[in-house]
Design a protein around this motif. Structure first.
Motif, short mmCIF file in Angstrom:
data_model
loop_
_atom_site.label_atom_id
_atom_site.label_comp_id
_atom_site.label_asym_id
_atom_site.label_seq_id
_atom_site.Cartn_x
_atom_site.Cartn_y
_atom_site.Cartn_z
N ASP A 143 -1.63 -5.76 1.17
CA ASP A 143 -1.91 -4.33 1.31
C ASP A 143 -2.65 -4.07 2.61
O ASP A 143 -2.44 -3.06 3.27
N GLU A 146 -17.50 -8.30 -5.09
CA GLU A 146 -16.28 -7.50 -4.96
C GLU A 146 -15.73 -7.56 -3.54
O GLU A 146 -16.49 -7.48 -2.57
N ILE A 147 -14.44 -7.72 -3.43
CA ILE A 147 -13.77 -7.74 -2.13
C ILE A 147 -13.05 -6.41 -1.99
O ILE A 147 -12.10 -6.12 -2.72
N HIS A 189 -3.73 -9.62 -2.17
CA HIS A 189 -4.55 -8.46 -1.81
C HIS A 189 -4.40 -8.17 -0.31
O HIS A 189 -4.27 -7.01 0.12
N TYR A 241 -0.10 -5.63 -5.72
CA TYR A 241 -0.68 -6.83 -5.11
C TYR A 241 -2.21 -6.82 -5.10
O TYR A 241 -2.84 -7.86 -5.01
N ASP A 242 -2.81 -5.64 -5.13
CA ASP A 242 -4.28 -5.55 -5.11
C ASP A 242 -4.78 -5.47 -6.55
O ASP A 242 -4.53 -4.48 -7.23
N LEU A 243 -5.44 -6.51 -7.01
CA LEU A 243 -5.89 -6.57 -8.40
C LEU A 243 -7.34 -6.11 -8.57
O LEU A 243 -7.92 -6.26 -9.64
N SER A 244 -7.94 -5.53 -7.52
CA SER A 244 -9.34 -5.09 -7.61
C SER A 244 -9.49 -4.03 -8.68
O SER A 244 -8.56 -3.29 -8.97
N PRO A 245 -10.70 -3.93 -9.26
CA PRO A 245 -10.94 -2.88 -10.25
C PRO A 245 -10.69 -1.50 -9.63
O PRO A 245 -10.97 -1.30 -8.45
N THR A 269 -10.87 -3.46 -0.10
CA THR A 269 -9.78 -3.38 0.86
C THR A 269 -10.27 -2.92 2.22
O THR A 269 -9.87 -3.50 3.25
N MET A 300 0.83 -1.21 0.00
CA MET A 300 0.00 0.00 0.00
C MET A 300 0.86 1.26 0.00
O MET A 300 0.47 2.28 -0.52
N ASN A 301 2.06 1.16 0.60
CA ASN A 301 2.93 2.33 0.64
C ASN A 301 3.63 2.48 -0.71
O ASN A 301 4.83 2.43 -0.81
#
Lengths: 187, 397
Positions: B285, B366-367, B282, A64-68, B369, A1-2
């Motif tokens: 993060d 949807e997941i 995920h 690492y975060d593949l979310s839309p 954060t 995240m950083n």
């Protein structure tokens, strides 16, 4: 995240090649030293002609975060008519960049606190020798000029690598010609 | 060489490099681009393999069973209801001890129809006698396909390589495609202990009686129960064999990691989140966010689900304050399957942690954060107040 991630959302129509455009920019970004590159098309029920979108994230580190993406830094619009159907600036950060294939000047568009860049990609690409309506390589030139993120030389190579055997020079010419003619407005 | 491609292309590239000889598959979203790419490789001559289009997933695996019985290296891939349609042949492939490799591009199961991701398809097939490996990114997909053939052929047990539908299958990211020469050094041609040939016809896997009896040569042959015990024993051995395969892979390709659990920020962590697949990345993060709030937490991605690496689980989790299991699957009427497995593994542990179960992302929900941050933070700050029943993340009732 950083980590600093640049988030770009691409709006096009099914069959228009927005995914290919984002993939070309992804390749060029990786070659430019962005080791974290993630390109994610919208998942589900795409149809030819319907508005579609693709998200591209680029970073100096692995992502690492593949979310839309929900809060893009910039949006690229391959067809100005989509603006009437879809809220293309949804979630766009204040001061964000809107790059539009349009015959209009940037001032024509009234997006509050956003920088607008326009180019008549449809016309420029046809002049470069591409069949009328092929705009997904030309728009990369507008993206390069307005964002300043990736050099045209690297993008030219990425375009020609993608279109080996399918008019590579005409496609890269469309991008370079669009780069020269892209107008970037004030905030 | 690094390329930027989809997870399905990463898998197809691994299958090509593994010099697979027979591919039989039936298209199903989100697996389809993987087998389409393989058919293109075969059509263009880039791959010297037989591509056999079939009319169903049941036939796809039946063809692979026949091919592997003759000593060919065989591959198939599927998702969701396609995997379920194979179910009878899944048991057969494992019972017949055929080292088939299959990519399972994880998708939720109908009814009602969904094309989006969860893990219910593969998890519901956990007791078919197949090894199950899970991937978190494209590099792991291509590498795991290569390792899967080596592992399958070493222990004579089929292997599922599982990766998240859409989230990995249709997302593009950079990964290294190894040289063919290096792959050939790592993975020798398949030389089966026994192969069916036209010159020596045989009946395989015919009826066994409840008790042992002499075979046609007069030697005492194992009965059904001995054959089952043998499969189980070899599955248990596969845990150690996977570590050897990983070591050999590292020698050739210079990259790897723990064969069972991929850990992030876990050395000093009082709490550990654990899950299968890309969700573990995920959660990295999420761990960073909670670490910045002085919460002592890390995350583990489990790479091997069957056989279950219980000793590695005990070593990794014994003595922690809490373990939080995030799952995209559910054993209806009980709890998450992985949660049950981890609890069982930790029963003999010297210091058993508090353990929580979250169900999320079913059918592609949807997941977010911030939802993960909230759930993990709750588990880390009120560990004793949260009960044993699974809790749902992102449920809109």
């Amino acid at each position: 995240m950083n980590q600093d991630i640049i988030k770009i959302r691409w709006h096009g129509r099914g069959g228009q090649g927005a995914i290919t455009a984002a993939k070309i920019v992804a390749n060029a970004a990786f070659v430019s030293g962005f080791s974290g590159v993630v390109m994610a098309p919208t998942f589900g029920t795409e149809r030819r002609g319907a508005p579609v979108l693709t998200s591209l994230q680029i970073s100096r580190q692995k992502i690492y975060d593949l979310s839309p993406i929900t809060q893009p830094d910039m949006v690229v619009v391959l067809d100005h008519l989509i603006i009437e159907e879809v809220d293309v600036t949804a979630g766009l950060k204040s001061g964000g960049l809107v790059i539009i294939n349009s015959t209009e000047k940037p001032e024509f568009f009234d997006f509050k606190n956003m920088t607008v860049a326009t180019a008549d990609v449809t016309h420029i690409a046809a002049n470069a020798g591409l069949p009328r309506g092929i705009v997904n390589t030309g728009i990369i030139g507008a993206f390069a000029k307005a964002s300043g993120l990736i050099g045209m030389d690297i993008l030219t190579r990425a375009i020609e690598d993608e279109f080996t055997g399918k008019h590579p020079e005409k496609n890269s010419l469309a991008a370079r010609a669009t780069y020269e003619k892209t107008l970037v407005g004030g905030k | 060489m690094h390329i930027i491609e989809s997870g399905n292309v990463a898998a197809a590239s691994g299958v090509k490099l593994a010099r697979v000889q027979v591919i039989a598959a039936y298209p199903i979203t989100p697996q389809t681009p993987l087998t389409e790419r393989l058919s293109e490789f075969v059509d263009s001559g880039e791959m010297d393999a037989e591509y056999i289009p079939v009319e169903s997933e049941h036939s796809a695996l039946a063809v692979c069973i026949a091919a592997a019985s003759t000593g060919a290296r065989a591959f198939t891939a599927t998702s969701a209801n396609g995997l379920l349609y194979m179910n009878e042949q899944l048991h057969w492939a494992a019972g017949a001890r055929l080292p088939i490799v299959m990519c399972v591009v994880n998708r939720g199961i109908g009814a009602p129809w969904t094309v989006w991701n969860d893990h219910q398809d593969a998890i519901s097939q956990r007791d078919t006698g197949w090894i199950q490996l899970y991937c978190a990114d494209h590099q792991q997909i291509i590498d795991t396909v290569l390792k899967a053939f080596y592992l399958a052929e070493t222990v004579s047990v089929p292997v599922m390589v599982c990766y998240d539908g859409y989230i990995l299958s249709h997302t593009y990211m950079p990964f290294d495609v190894p040289d063919q020469a290096a792959v050939d050094k790592f993975l020798p041609p398949f030389t089966p202990a026994y192969a069916l040939t036209p010159g020596q016809p045989a009946n395989l896997n015919t009826v066994t009686l409840p008790d042992i009896r002499p075979d046609v040569r007069g030697n005492m042959a194992p009965g059904y129960m001995e054959i089952r015990q043998n499969l189980h024993a070899d599955m248990r051995d596969a845990i150690d064999v996977l570590a050897d395969v990983n070591k050999k892979f590292e020698t050739v390709f210079g990259r790897n990691g723990d064969p069972y659990i991929e850990s992030y920020q876990c050395e000093d962590a009082e709490f550990v989140a654990i899950c299968l697949g890309s969700l573990s990345y995920h959660l990295r993060d999420v761990v960073d966010i909670l670490r910045s709030q002085n919460i002592s937490v890390g995350v583990m991605g489990l790479r091997l689900y069957r056989p279950f690496p219980d000793q590695a689980i005990i070593d990794a989790l014994s003595g922690r304050k809490g373990v939080i299991v995030f799952e995209k699957a559910l054993s209806y009427g009980n709890q998450g399957a992985l949660y049950g497995d981890i609890k069982a593994a930790l029963y003999p542990a010297a210091a058993r942690p508090v353990i929580h179960n979250y169900i999320l992302g079913l059918g592609g929900r949807e997941i977010k954060t911030d939802q993960l941050v909230e759930a993990l933070k709750n588990s880390c700050t009120q560990a004793d107040a949260i009960g044993d029943a699974p809790q749902w993340i992102g449920l809109k009732l």
